[in-house]
Scaffold this active site. Sequence first.
Site, PDB file in Angstrom:
ATOM      1  N   ASP A  79       0.814  -1.221   0.000  1.00  0.00           N
ATOM      2  CA  ASP A  79       0.000   0.000   0.000  1.00  0.00           C
ATOM      3  C   ASP A  79       0.843   1.264   0.000  1.00  0.00           C
ATOM      4  O   ASP A  79       0.407   2.297  -0.493  1.00  0.00           O
ATOM      5  CB  ASP A  79      -1.091   0.043   1.091  1.00  0.00           C
ATOM      6  CG  ASP A  79      -0.756  -0.563   2.399  1.00  0.00           C
ATOM      7  OD1 ASP A  79      -0.957  -1.762   2.531  1.00  0.00           O
ATOM      8  OD2 ASP A  79      -0.316   0.173   3.288  1.00  0.00           O
TER       9      ASP A  79
ATOM     10  N   HIS B  36      -6.575  -1.653   2.717  1.00  0.00           N
ATOM     11  CA  HIS B  36      -5.643  -0.516   2.720  1.00  0.00           C
ATOM     12  C   HIS B  36      -5.104  -0.263   1.316  1.00  0.00           C
ATOM     13  O   HIS B  36      -5.036   0.880   0.856  1.00  0.00           O
ATOM     14  CB  HIS B  36      -4.453  -0.806   3.653  1.00  0.00           C
ATOM     15  CG  HIS B  36      -4.627  -0.287   5.040  1.00  0.00           C
ATOM     16  ND1 HIS B  36      -4.876  -1.108   6.108  1.00  0.00           N
ATOM     17  CD2 HIS B  36      -4.573   0.966   5.540  1.00  0.00           C
ATOM     18  CE1 HIS B  36      -4.980  -0.381   7.203  1.00  0.00           C
ATOM     19  NE2 HIS B  36      -4.800   0.878   6.889  1.00  0.00           N
TER      20      HIS B  36
END
Length: 347
Positions: free
Chosen positions: A288, A311
């Site tokens: 991420d 995420h």
Amino acid sequence: MIRIDGSYGEGGGQILRTAIALSALLGVPVEVFNIRAKRANPGLQPQHLTGVNAAALLTDAELEGAAKGSTRLVFKPKTIKCGGFQIDIGTAGSISLVIQTLTPIALFAPCPVRLSITGGTDVAWAPPIDYMRFVFAPVVGRFGGRVKIEVLRRGHYPKGGGRVEVEVAPVDVLKPVDAVDFGKVLKIRGISHAVNLPAHVAERQARAAAEALAKEGYAADISTEVRNDGLGPGSGVVLWAESDVGNVVGGDALGERGKPAEAVGREAAEKLLTALKSGASVDSHMADMAVVYMALAEGVSRITTPELTLHLQTNMYIVERFLPVKFRVEKLGQRHLIEVNGVGRRR
């Protein structure tokens, strides 16, 4: 002005960190509303405000709604500054999350940025500082970014007091990274630390991690770090594996009251093994963070990750709101391939 719904997807601090970082480095104002709206304690918390205020410091930004509990924030950046900055989180708020927010901005500053940050180095719900040193910094390095992180003192929950110095060298443009397969494991290393605790805590954590890795056929070189200069006790383990083609994945665990040192070591090893068994080029936490650099780099970048976390999906969505890019996601056996043609952002 770009408007971002802070309750989208993961709906936490990650949206804010990514939106503020991209707003600051692109010089585009942003309004984030419904900040942490679904959380038990909605709105901005002190650790989020630190990142926002630090990004404002680097860009002379105008702020609206930058107060504890605020569910709406307007960030209007000016030009990116360089030089030295002191940042005091004031609690055991995560230093790593501040580094995560500021690094993309600092890479596009006119000269090196030096950050002296006080807060928590090893705290829950955030990457430990050794993960940032030995996984995050090398991965950013593959894009051509130079990030140097030095730990002067560790800080744990609840008192914090950790001190970290960071230096980020500016780049003209980031290079794309093409990393589909992890490659062959060259070495596994680690650091097991204990602060204001007996030395055997660090030793037991390290031994348990090494034994768990050995059961799967991996030798590991795990050093111990025992210090008595903290404001409070704490411990943890960070492990990382380096491959023959330059990839790095990590696994970590934090000590807590009532949790045996052996359990901490095994947990870190299991996280690392999950990444290694998938064959992914980055672990799920780094994925991420990596998508921001992929989108800013010049040309096509490809990485693989063990799982498509909320995420990660949220971060891709935020990046696509700021930049004219489109991420492509494809399932490859146990891994997910993430591909994007970056914009080649220049200073």
